[in-house]
Design a protein around this motif. Structure first.
Motif, PDB file in Angstrom:
ATOM      1  N   VAL A 344      35.128  48.234  50.568  1.00 20.42           N
ATOM      2  CA  VAL A 344      34.561  46.953  50.986  1.00 20.42           C
ATOM      3  C   VAL A 344      33.088  46.941  50.594  1.00 20.42           C
ATOM      4  CG1 VAL A 344      34.014  45.430  52.919  1.00 20.42           C
ATOM      5  CG2 VAL A 344      36.166  46.699  52.910  1.00 20.42           C
ATOM      6  N   THR A 376      42.722  48.865  47.280  1.00 22.07           N
ATOM      7  CA  THR A 376      42.206  47.545  47.654  1.00 22.07           C
ATOM      8  C   THR A 376      40.689  47.524  47.516  1.00 22.07           C
ATOM      9  OG1 THR A 376      41.932  48.077  50.007  1.00 22.07           O
ATOM     10  CG2 THR A 376      44.076  47.232  49.305  1.00 22.07           C
ATOM     11  N   SER A 378      37.376  44.713  48.365  1.00 19.05           N
ATOM     12  CA  SER A 378      36.890  43.442  48.897  1.00 19.05           C
ATOM     13  C   SER A 378      35.402  43.347  48.601  1.00 19.05           C
ATOM     14  CB  SER A 378      37.135  43.366  50.412  1.00 19.05           C
ATOM     15  OG  SER A 378      36.516  42.209  50.967  1.00 19.05           O
ATOM     16  N   THR A 380      32.081  40.815  49.156  1.00 21.69           N
ATOM     17  CA  THR A 380      31.499  39.656  49.822  1.00 21.69           C
ATOM     18  C   THR A 380      30.081  39.439  49.318  1.00 21.69           C
ATOM     19  OG1 THR A 380      32.798  40.053  51.825  1.00 21.69           O
ATOM     20  CG2 THR A 380      30.861  38.669  52.053  1.00 21.69           C
ATOM     21  N   THR A 406      39.871  41.178  46.589  1.00 16.86           N
ATOM     22  CA  THR A 406      39.474  39.942  47.251  1.00 16.86           C
ATOM     23  C   THR A 406      37.988  39.731  47.031  1.00 16.86           C
ATOM     24  OG1 THR A 406      41.156  40.293  48.965  1.00 16.86           O
ATOM     25  CG2 THR A 406      39.453  38.660  49.407  1.00 16.86           C
ATOM     26  N   TYR A 408      34.799  37.213  47.849  1.00 13.76           N
ATOM     27  CA  TYR A 408      34.220  36.105  48.605  1.00 13.76           C
ATOM     28  C   TYR A 408      32.980  35.648  47.844  1.00 13.76           C
ATOM     29  CZ  TYR A 408      37.263  37.820  52.320  1.00 13.76           C
ATOM     30  OH  TYR A 408      38.347  38.225  53.059  1.00 13.76           O
TER      31      TYR A 408
END
Length: 459
Positions: A344, A376, A378, A380, A406, A408
């Protein structure tokens, strides 16, 4: 029609259970509802006293009424033992009365005690010796917002003999009291200490956190940058979870074995323009002592010249950065964590960086975690800059085990162009990429406006 007294028909156990969710003042008032409920409140194992909520906060008479009520409830004859008690005080009360209430709770074998006050007692308040020695107490929470609190003279032996959890928020406490308080709970399993420390006699203060049974530790000290700094020495061989909030003036040292540590969070306060000279070395020194962790959450500004230790067991990493670009530091983290599976990335605040200033410069060798384990990702705070696009492309092209990425992205990005560019990236598998456009204001915690799904056909 004959009326039915349904309240009186309730079993006592159910009535007691219901009353435990009420403020004790309201629970006592239910004694007028029925004959059976007249003394039901005396059997409550859970008590909840809050002076402002229950009796107001504007005059001396309200304070006196609260004092009389608490004393009446706690001293009522033939009352049951207390499992939980919350005592919240915001007005001036007699320190002797507060001391008596706590001692009475000990006599009534309290198991869980929440005590908070924010007023000026007019005299120094000391934790009663009876509370230190309470054999039934297992969970203690203290929220003390006053500079008239002291932890002087805790017993040398037998302090908190059966306490399992201690949660303390101490604001305005003197350093000498903080040192003594931290040293009087050697057998607990969960310890939380949060506080703002007043200046002490020395410019540097050493605090020992010793816990032979300690499994979870959360520490957050805030010091005046012009006053005292704190050195915290942690020796807890069974520690599994560690949370440290650092302000640049608090130094943390892990002593002894740290093999049990699995979950670590290190969160730096935003220090502004002035950073202590030793600041760049603090996170690295901590990471070197927790190299066996499986989960790491790091909230910090970052510097390109930091050298990371090997994190061979790390499976999950959350990296939140400000005052810099995560693109600059990601490559080093990937190479230091060969078994990383979940990543992340987050930019905590907005900053403007020209594309020509920051470049994605990965090492020649693809990180082991990316080529063998990473599943995975992510991200942001994605702004669509060239360095970010190159980084995302590199991760997608070199991550054969990636299942989902993912992103953002800020609404300032051209969403359709971003979608098209991601669609054109070559892939080694069918990783799903989700683009979520965010409305943000300073920090990337805004709402989701719409999203794109990028599907890859590997055939």
């Amino acid at each position: 029609m004959v009326s039915i007294d349904r309240i009186s028909a309730l079993p006592d156990e159910l009535g007691i259970h219901i009353l435990c969710f009420m403020p004790t003042k309201d629970a006592v008032a239910t004694s007028i509802l029925s004959t059976r409920w007249k003394a039901l409140w005396t059997r409550l194992p859970c008590l909840n006293f809050y002076d402002e909520r229950d009796f107001g906060d504007h005059n001396e008479e309200d304070v006196d009424v609260f004092d009389i009520f608490v004393s009446h409830v706690l001293h009522f004859p033939d009352s049951v033992d207390i499992e939980k008690c919350a005592l919240v005080i915001h007005n001036d009360h007699d320190v002797l009365a507060v001391d008596d209430w706590i001692c009475t709770l000990v006599r009534r074998k309290v198991v869980e005690f929440y005590f908070a006050f924010t007023f000026d007692l007019g005299t120094t308040f000391r934790i009663p010796q009876a509370l230190y020695m309470c054999k039934t107490l297992k969970i203690l929470t203290l929220h003390l917002y006053t500079n008239n609190f002291t932890a002087d003279d805790p017993p040398a032996l037998g302090c908190f003999p059966n306490l399992k959890e201690l949660h303390a928020a101490l604001f305005g406490i003197q350093l000498s009291s903080l040192v003594k308080f931290c040293s009087c709970c050697p057998g607990i399993e969960v310890l939380t200490i949060d506080g703002m420390v007043e200046r002490g006699d020395d410019e540097v203060c050493d605090i020992q956190v010793l816990g032979r049974e300690l499994k979870m530790l959360k520490v957050s000290f805030e010091c005046d940058p012009h006053n005292t700094s704190i050195n915290v020495y942690i020796n807890a061989p069974k520690l599994e979870t560690l949370y440290l909030r650092m302000d640049g003036l608090s130094n943390y040292f892990l002593m002894g074995s740290t093999r049990s540590l699995a979950y670590v969070t290190i969160a730096y306060a935003e220090l502004g323009e002035e950073k202590p000279l030793h600041f760049p070395n603090q996170p690295i020194a901590i990471l070197g002592g927790v190299s066996n962790v499986r989960y790491l959450s790091l909230w910090t500004p970052w510097f390109k010249d930091w050298h990371l230790p090997a994190l061979g067991n790390l499976n999950q990493l959350k990296l939140v950065l400000w005052d810099c670009n995560y693109v600059e530091s990601l490559a080093g983290f990937l190479h230091s964590a060969p078994n990383l599976e979940d990543l992340v990335l987050e930019t905590s605040i907005k900053f403007e960086v020209e594309d020509s200033v920051v470049q994605w410069n990965p090492h020649e060798d693809v990180p082991v975690c990316l080529s063998s384990h990473l599943k995975t990702i992510s991200i942001t705070g994605f702004r669509g800059r060239q360095d970010e696009m190159e980084m995302a492309k590199y991760l997608l092209m070199n991550g054969p085990f990636l299942k989902k990425m993912t992103i953002y992205a800020d609404l300032s990005c051209a969403d359709e162009d971003l979608y098209k560019e991601f669609s054109m990236f070559q892939r080694t598998n069918d990783c799903q990429v989700e683009l979520i456009m965010m409305q943000t204001s300073g920090r990337y915690d805004g709402r989701c406006d719409f999203r794109w799904w990028v599907d890859y056909d590997c055939n």
